[in-house]
Design an enzyme around this catalytic site. Structure first.
Site, short mmCIF file in Angstrom:
data_model
loop_
_atom_site.label_atom_id
_atom_site.label_comp_id
_atom_site.label_asym_id
_atom_site.label_seq_id
_atom_site.Cartn_x
_atom_site.Cartn_y
_atom_site.Cartn_z
CB CYS A 114 -0.92 -0.01 1.21
SG CYS A 114 -0.10 -0.42 2.76
N GLY A 115 0.38 2.34 -0.52
CA GLY A 115 1.16 3.56 -0.57
C GLY A 115 2.22 3.54 -1.65
#
Length: 279
Positions: A114-115
């Site tokens: 994620c990110g």
């Protein structure tokens, strides 16, 4: 002989903001929000990547990212790390540039992190060289580590929307980092280890996030042989852990956990972690 330290800023930023929301009864209340800022890493004036981060420890995040992506070979090669949030960037200057940087950066893999997780393909290509030995461990040891972690997850408790990662030795938490992406948190811990000359061979790595291929590879590069998560495991993460020799324990909550790899090192008696992990 004093250990080498590059010149570094100390520009961590406030990780929490607030906003007004309405609850199920229509009542207004103030709640905390997790911060999220872009940070672009420049290595000797060359743009490498933009990470979305809480921004609490940007210098360590940068160090760990460069280390785990094998873009800098030695800490002594780094002259300075300068974080400037006005331009949302960190400038890394080295004493000694890698001659094959163009080749190393030619292939970039988007990961499930994620990110905006990414990993350069040469890191994947080097997996065959990574071999670790899972230590002897048992249920009581896992419970002790989880108990030691209870007082952490500060941002998660206030605002959620983050992952936490920790480096532990026996039942002691040596370093704990929260960030919007679990790959950022593991990179920041790797940077802390690099800066402080901490070895990983007798440590345990904990994460709140799932154990993907990227997480397993990063932990292996840190030479940590035991990986613990409260979340699940991906098929590729499992395969890589098996090939490298990492013990993988997941779905660890309360008194429950599952041993995915390292079953032969798992003792069902009540003795504490074996000597192979405590030396």
């Amino acid at each position: 002989m004093a250990r080498y330290l590059p010149e570094m800023t100390n520009n961590g930023i406030n990780r929490l903001q607030t906003t007004i929301v309405s609850d199920e009864f229509g009542e207004h209340r103030e709640v905390s929000l997790t911060g999220e800022r872009p940070l672009t890493i420049y290595l000797d004036n060359r743009e490498i990547v933009t990470l979305m981060t809480l921004g609490a420890q940007p210098e360590l995040l940068t160090l760990g990212y460069l280390r785990n992506q094998s873009l800098v070979d030695e800490l002594t090669h780094i002259k300075s790390i300068q974080v400037d949030w006005d331009v949302e960037a960190v400038a890394v200057t080295t004493h000694q540039q890698k001659n094959n940087l163009d080749s190393l950066m030619s292939r970039r893999i988007s990961t499930s992190g994620c990110g905006q997780g990414t990993m350069f393909a040469h890191v994947m290509d080097s997996l065959s060289e990574l071999k670790l030995q899972c230590p002897v461990f048992n249920a009581q040891f896992i419970y002790d580590v989880l108990h030691a972690l209870n007082e952490y997850n500060e941002i998660y408790k206030q605002a959620g929307a983050v992952h936490g990662c920790a480096l532990c030795q026996q039942n002691k938490v040596l370093c704990f980092v929260e960030d919007v992406g679990r790959h950022n948190a593991v990179d920041a811990i790797s940077g802390w280890m690099w800066l402080n000359e901490i070895k990983g061979n007798d440590k345990v790595f904990y994460t709140t996030g799932r154990l993907t291929s990227e997480m397993v590879i990063k932990v292996a590069q840190m030479q940590v042989p035991l990986l613990l998560s409260r979340s699940g495991v991906t098929e590729m993460g499992l395969s890589i852990a098996q090939d490298i020799g990492i013990g993988m324990i997941a779905r660890a909550k309360g008194k429950h956990f599952l041993v995915y790899t390292g079953q032969e090192q798992f003792e069902t008696n009540t003795s504490l972690l074996g000597a192979s992990a405590g030396k």
